[in-house]
Design a protein around this motif. Sequence first.
Motif, short mmCIF file in Angstrom:
data_model
loop_
_atom_site.label_atom_id
_atom_site.label_comp_id
_atom_site.label_asym_id
_atom_site.label_seq_id
_atom_site.Cartn_x
_atom_site.Cartn_y
_atom_site.Cartn_z
N GLY A 23 -8.20 -10.39 19.31
CA GLY A 23 -8.43 -10.10 17.90
C GLY A 23 -9.90 -10.20 17.53
N PHE A 24 -10.57 -11.23 18.03
CA PHE A 24 -11.99 -11.38 17.74
C PHE A 24 -12.80 -10.24 18.36
CE2 PHE A 24 -11.16 -15.90 16.70
CZ PHE A 24 -11.85 -15.95 15.49
N VAL B 171 4.97 -2.50 16.09
CA VAL B 171 4.61 -1.36 15.23
C VAL B 171 3.13 -1.41 14.87
CG1 VAL B 171 4.90 -0.39 12.91
CG2 VAL B 171 6.90 -0.91 14.30
N LEU B 172 2.64 -2.58 14.55
CA LEU B 172 1.23 -2.70 14.18
C LEU B 172 0.31 -2.33 15.35
CD1 LEU B 172 1.35 -6.00 12.10
CD2 LEU B 172 0.76 -3.73 11.23
N LEU B 173 0.65 -2.77 16.54
CA LEU B 173 -0.18 -2.45 17.70
C LEU B 173 -0.14 -0.97 18.05
CD1 LEU B 173 0.60 -5.49 20.05
CD2 LEU B 173 -1.53 -5.03 18.86
N ALA B 174 1.08 -0.40 18.12
CA ALA B 174 1.20 1.01 18.52
C ALA B 174 0.68 1.95 17.44
CB ALA B 174 2.67 1.33 18.84
N ALA B 175 1.12 1.76 16.20
CA ALA B 175 0.70 2.65 15.12
C ALA B 175 -0.78 2.49 14.81
CB ALA B 175 1.54 2.39 13.87
N GLY B 176 -1.27 1.25 14.82
CA GLY B 176 -2.69 1.03 14.55
C GLY B 176 -3.58 1.70 15.58
N GLY C 39 -1.66 -7.00 14.18
CA GLY C 39 -0.61 -7.04 15.18
C GLY C 39 -0.81 -8.16 16.18
N LEU C 40 -2.06 -8.39 16.59
CA LEU C 40 -2.35 -9.51 17.49
C LEU C 40 -2.08 -10.84 16.81
CD1 LEU C 40 -5.68 -8.15 19.03
CD2 LEU C 40 -3.47 -8.34 20.19
N ALA C 41 -2.41 -10.94 15.52
CA ALA C 41 -2.09 -12.16 14.79
C ALA C 41 -0.58 -12.36 14.69
CB ALA C 41 -2.72 -12.11 13.39
N ALA C 42 0.16 -11.25 14.51
CA ALA C 42 1.62 -11.35 14.44
C ALA C 42 2.21 -11.78 15.78
CB ALA C 42 2.21 -10.01 14.01
N ILE C 43 1.58 -11.40 16.89
CA ILE C 43 2.03 -11.87 18.20
C ILE C 43 1.97 -13.39 18.26
CG2 ILE C 43 1.33 -12.02 20.63
CD1 ILE C 43 2.76 -9.48 20.21
N ARG C 44 0.92 -13.96 17.72
CA ARG C 44 0.79 -15.43 17.72
C ARG C 44 1.84 -16.09 16.86
NH1 ARG C 44 -3.82 -18.03 19.12
NH2 ARG C 44 -3.62 -19.42 17.31
#
Length: 507
Positions: free
Chosen positions: A455-456, A377-382, A356-361
Amino acid sequence: MAVPPVPQARTAVAIRAVRAPLLLDVVVGLLTAVALPLAIVAIPNTISVVAALLPPGVSQVEMMRAHGLALPAMLLTVPLAAVAVRRFRAAPILVAGLTLLALADAAGGYAGSTALVAVLRVLHGVGAGMLVPATLVAVSERPSRDVLLPVWAGMLGAALLSAQALALWPLDNVDSWRVTLQPYPLLTGIALALAAAYLVLWLLSGEGESTRAVASVRRPSSAERGRLTLAAVPSAGIAVLAVGTTFDWPPTLVVVAAAVAVVGMLALGAVGTFEGPGGRMLAFTYVAVGLVVLPTAAQATYVELGGLGGPGLRGLWLPFVIAAVAALGAAVVAGLVPEALAARLTNGGLVAVVVGLAAIRVVVPEPDGPPLVVPFVLLAAGSAVALVSAFRLAGVGSALLGLSLCFPAVLAGFLLGTGIQVDRLQEATRTAAGDRQALVDGFIDALHAWALVGGFVVVGVIVLGALFARRAGSSPRTASAGAPVVPAPTPSPEGETGATTEQRPEH
């Protein structure tokens, strides 16, 4: 054949015995769905959005500093409220926390000075800090906790993602800056009514008496209370740090200080948890989720505002709603998966946060709202999947300790993101002589840089958890729950079962 009459008193008792737990479960679920977002929405500092509406002579800097006291007050309250809720149970703490929020909301309409704003925001923070651990304990006490705990985790993930937007929505076209002090007064009243209903039902059902009857069994140990209280130490440190950075600290110093605070929280999670590697991984998960979800979503929300070329708040409601539904659904599914897979699901949820963080970029900035569904969705669901899965590996005590580290991590994430943002904006100002597009690009570059850093850090948390799990798994002294390991009995030469040797638990 005549049927003897059924005594009415017994029928009433039987009906109440069946209906009271179900009704309590429903009230607790509704209360969690309302109170948890109310607590998280107290975090954002939104006074700068309505700074033009402040009275003449009021310092905007001092007002922003006063308005920002809610999060330091909240993270100081959470570990102390965790101790209180374990001793006095959840129902009275919920009523007390929501009463504080309601009083602060009501008084917000009369605020006229920076000092009063500071007091009211501290009350918001204290009330919110009482609600988060109290809702967690409330759902964990119910017989249907397998459903209610995923609801709690899903609502926490959704609230962390959408808190900034929820705090900004009531400020659209307002004519008074005091709205920042009472964004959702009606919702606060509804939550308070639900908490009062929960308290009454809890007492009428006899659960209050039964709780006191088994207090010696369910009351936390002195070691647990000590560790929960110890979690207030990094909270106090990061709170002082946050207030200090408002006095024009250099951005590099802010970033370094916040990074040291994150390392300290992970160290406390590594050595201060109990219930073995499950409790340790739960603490790591809370730190990771708190550090990246809300600070990243807050920056992304600002970048997507209409004035910066995004769809504005009206274009963001659909991605946020879809993300909230996905978080709840994913958490419920994760709660139904066999417990043997919980550790893998925890790491899988954290990996989804990294993606999700990569998708933000990649996605942000986006002039249209729908593509933002992917990172949201990736941030909240993850985060929801990681939290509910990690909870299954430990217990309430470890969850409360992890929760006590979550909100200092939120503040550390804000400090890291702000430090990076100020550095990029200063560079854009120097190189482009104040060009507006250069400033917008500076905001975007800061968000992308923070998403990379976050992300790191999450990847590092995954690796750290795996290393500790492998170390614990290779040691014959510990089990996954931190309990003594008793080897299986072995047959003696005479064919009888031999004695076992009890191993001492890891301390």
